[in-house]
Motif scaffolding. Structure first.
Motif, PDB file in Angstrom:
ATOM      1  N   PHE A  54      18.988 -59.085  26.928  1.00  0.00           N
ATOM      2  CA  PHE A  54      17.533 -59.254  26.889  1.00  0.00           C
ATOM      3  C   PHE A  54      16.819 -58.485  27.998  1.00  0.00           C
ATOM      4  CE2 PHE A  54      18.438 -62.589  23.898  1.00  0.00           C
ATOM      5  CZ  PHE A  54      17.320 -62.591  23.077  1.00  0.00           C
ATOM      6  N   SER A  55      17.544 -58.044  29.018  1.00  0.00           N
ATOM      7  CA  SER A  55      16.905 -57.249  30.075  1.00  0.00           C
ATOM      8  C   SER A  55      16.424 -55.908  29.529  1.00  0.00           C
ATOM      9  CB  SER A  55      17.866 -57.032  31.240  1.00  0.00           C
ATOM     10  OG  SER A  55      18.923 -56.164  30.866  1.00  0.00           O
ATOM     11  N   LYS A  56      16.986 -55.486  28.420  1.00  0.00           N
ATOM     12  CA  LYS A  56      16.594 -54.212  27.798  1.00  0.00           C
ATOM     13  C   LYS A  56      15.213 -54.283  27.156  1.00  0.00           C
ATOM     14  CE  LYS A  56      21.432 -53.254  27.061  1.00  0.00           C
ATOM     15  NZ  LYS A  56      22.522 -53.201  26.122  1.00  0.00           N
ATOM     16  N   LEU A  57      14.681 -55.477  26.987  1.00  0.00           N
ATOM     17  CA  LEU A  57      13.357 -55.617  26.364  1.00  0.00           C
ATOM     18  C   LEU A  57      12.240 -55.010  27.209  1.00  0.00           C
ATOM     19  CD1 LEU A  57      13.320 -59.221  24.855  1.00  0.00           C
ATOM     20  CD2 LEU A  57      13.479 -57.046  23.650  1.00  0.00           C
ATOM     21  N   SER A  58      12.451 -54.923  28.515  1.00  0.00           N
ATOM     22  CA  SER A  58      11.394 -54.380  29.373  1.00  0.00           C
ATOM     23  C   SER A  58      11.153 -52.897  29.110  1.00  0.00           C
ATOM     24  CB  SER A  58      11.726 -54.613  30.841  1.00  0.00           C
ATOM     25  OG  SER A  58      12.952 -53.994  31.166  1.00  0.00           O
ATOM     26  N   LYS A  59      12.093 -52.231  28.454  1.00  0.00           N
ATOM     27  CA  LYS A  59      11.967 -50.803  28.177  1.00  0.00           C
ATOM     28  C   LYS A  59      11.403 -50.513  26.783  1.00  0.00           C
ATOM     29  CE  LYS A  59      15.991 -50.005  31.060  1.00  0.00           C
ATOM     30  NZ  LYS A  59      17.399 -49.667  31.066  1.00  0.00           N
ATOM     31  N   VAL A  60      11.130 -51.529  26.004  1.00  0.00           N
ATOM     32  CA  VAL A  60      10.710 -51.335  24.612  1.00  0.00           C
ATOM     33  C   VAL A  60       9.234 -50.975  24.533  1.00  0.00           C
ATOM     34  CG1 VAL A  60      10.397 -52.495  22.387  1.00  0.00           C
ATOM     35  CG2 VAL A  60      12.474 -52.871  23.703  1.00  0.00           C
ATOM     36  N   GLU A  61       8.959 -49.905  23.806  1.00  0.00           N
ATOM     37  CA  GLU A  61       7.593 -49.492  23.495  1.00  0.00           C
ATOM     38  C   GLU A  61       7.551 -49.247  21.995  1.00  0.00           C
ATOM     39  OE1 GLU A  61       4.826 -49.126  25.424  1.00  0.00           O
ATOM     40  OE2 GLU A  61       5.930 -49.876  27.165  1.00  0.00           O
ATOM     41  N   ILE A  62       6.581 -49.843  21.309  1.00  0.00           N
ATOM     42  CA  ILE A  62       6.453 -49.698  19.868  1.00  0.00           C
ATOM     43  C   ILE A  62       5.215 -48.861  19.581  1.00  0.00           C
ATOM     44  CG2 ILE A  62       6.148 -50.910  17.675  1.00  0.00           C
ATOM     45  CD1 ILE A  62       7.608 -53.279  18.957  1.00  0.00           C
ATOM     46  N   GLY A  63       5.383 -47.886  18.713  1.00  0.00           N
ATOM     47  CA  GLY A  63       4.261 -47.031  18.331  1.00  0.00           C
ATOM     48  C   GLY A  63       3.610 -47.529  17.059  1.00  0.00           C
ATOM     49  N   GLY A  64       2.739 -46.722  16.502  1.00  0.00           N
ATOM     50  CA  GLY A  64       2.069 -47.069  15.257  1.00  0.00           C
ATOM     51  C   GLY A  64       0.719 -47.717  15.512  1.00  0.00           C
ATOM     52  N   THR A  65       0.077 -48.107  14.427  1.00  0.00           N
ATOM     53  CA  THR A  65      -1.274 -48.661  14.535  1.00  0.00           C
ATOM     54  C   THR A  65      -1.286 -50.028  15.213  1.00  0.00           C
ATOM     55  OG1 THR A  65      -1.096 -49.573  12.305  1.00  0.00           O
ATOM     56  CG2 THR A  65      -2.121 -47.390  12.523  1.00  0.00           C
ATOM     57  N   LYS A  66      -0.190 -50.775  15.069  1.00  0.00           N
ATOM     58  CA  LYS A  66      -0.104 -52.089  15.696  1.00  0.00           C
ATOM     59  C   LYS A  66       0.791 -52.062  16.939  1.00  0.00           C
ATOM     60  CE  LYS A  66      -0.486 -54.420  11.249  1.00  0.00           C
ATOM     61  NZ  LYS A  66       0.227 -55.246  10.272  1.00  0.00           N
ATOM     62  N   GLY A  67       1.126 -50.864  17.402  1.00  0.00           N
ATOM     63  CA  GLY A  67       2.084 -50.694  18.487  1.00  0.00           C
ATOM     64  C   GLY A  67       1.712 -51.417  19.765  1.00  0.00           C
ATOM     65  N   PHE A  68       0.448 -51.316  20.181  1.00  0.00           N
ATOM     66  CA  PHE A  68       0.026 -51.962  21.428  1.00  0.00           C
ATOM     67  C   PHE A  68       0.188 -53.474  21.339  1.00  0.00           C
ATOM     68  CE2 PHE A  68      -3.170 -53.969  24.138  1.00  0.00           C
ATOM     69  CZ  PHE A  68      -2.783 -53.476  25.374  1.00  0.00           C
ATOM     70  N   THR A  69      -0.247 -54.040  20.224  1.00  0.00           N
ATOM     71  CA  THR A  69      -0.149 -55.490  20.040  1.00  0.00           C
ATOM     72  C   THR A  69       1.302 -55.935  19.985  1.00  0.00           C
ATOM     73  OG1 THR A  69      -2.204 -55.436  18.784  1.00  0.00           O
ATOM     74  CG2 THR A  69      -0.847 -57.408  18.549  1.00  0.00           C
TER      75      THR A  69
END
Length: 136
Positions: A54-69
């Motif tokens: 779960f420490s790997k979650l800090s590196k997750v970035e999601i793109g797309g129209t809802k990416g920021f949310t």
């Protein structure tokens, strides 16, 4: 493992070579504390592996129209996970002490939190894939 195997090997030899003088020690009485300690070690190893994953979650970035949310939701999930870890980490007893039976309830609560966090994480990943127009 090898300590218990050696014991059982010699117990078997004694029963074959000296049938009138067999060892009359119950295995539960002999290995009860060792088995409890090994179980505790497995729990702590699972706890450690879960923290690493779960420490790997800090590196997750999601793109797309809802990416920021969705990225914000992932960061909130990471914070919730850290709260669950802190609850186990900040106990007032030695978690390797098998006589500290309250660890069992603390660990069980931690596992419940992890299951809920995994469910939430799966929902976020599903939403991210739904938002992606190039994945079929």
């Amino acid at each position: 493992g090898s300590f218990k195997n050696t014991y059982f090997d010699y117990k078997s030899k004694v029963s074959n070579e000296c049938p009138g003088n067999q060892w009359c020690i119950q295995n539960g009485a002999l290995f009860g504390r060792l088995d409890c300690f090994i179980d505790r070690c497995h729990d702590v190893l699972d706890l450690t592996n879960t923290i690493i994953q779960f420490s790997k979650l800090s590196k997750v970035e999601i793109g797309g129209t809802k990416g920021f949310t969705l990225t914000s939701t992932i960061h909130q999930i990471k914070c919730d996970f850290q709260t669950a870890v802190d609850a186990v980490k900040n106990v007032e007893y030695d978690i390797m002490n098998i006589e500290a039976t309250q660890f069992n309830s603390e660990y069980s609560e931690f596992r419940k939190c992890v299951k809920e966090i995994e469910r939430r994480l799966g929902a976020v990943i599903g939403l991210a894939l739904d938002d992606c127009e190039t994945v079929y």
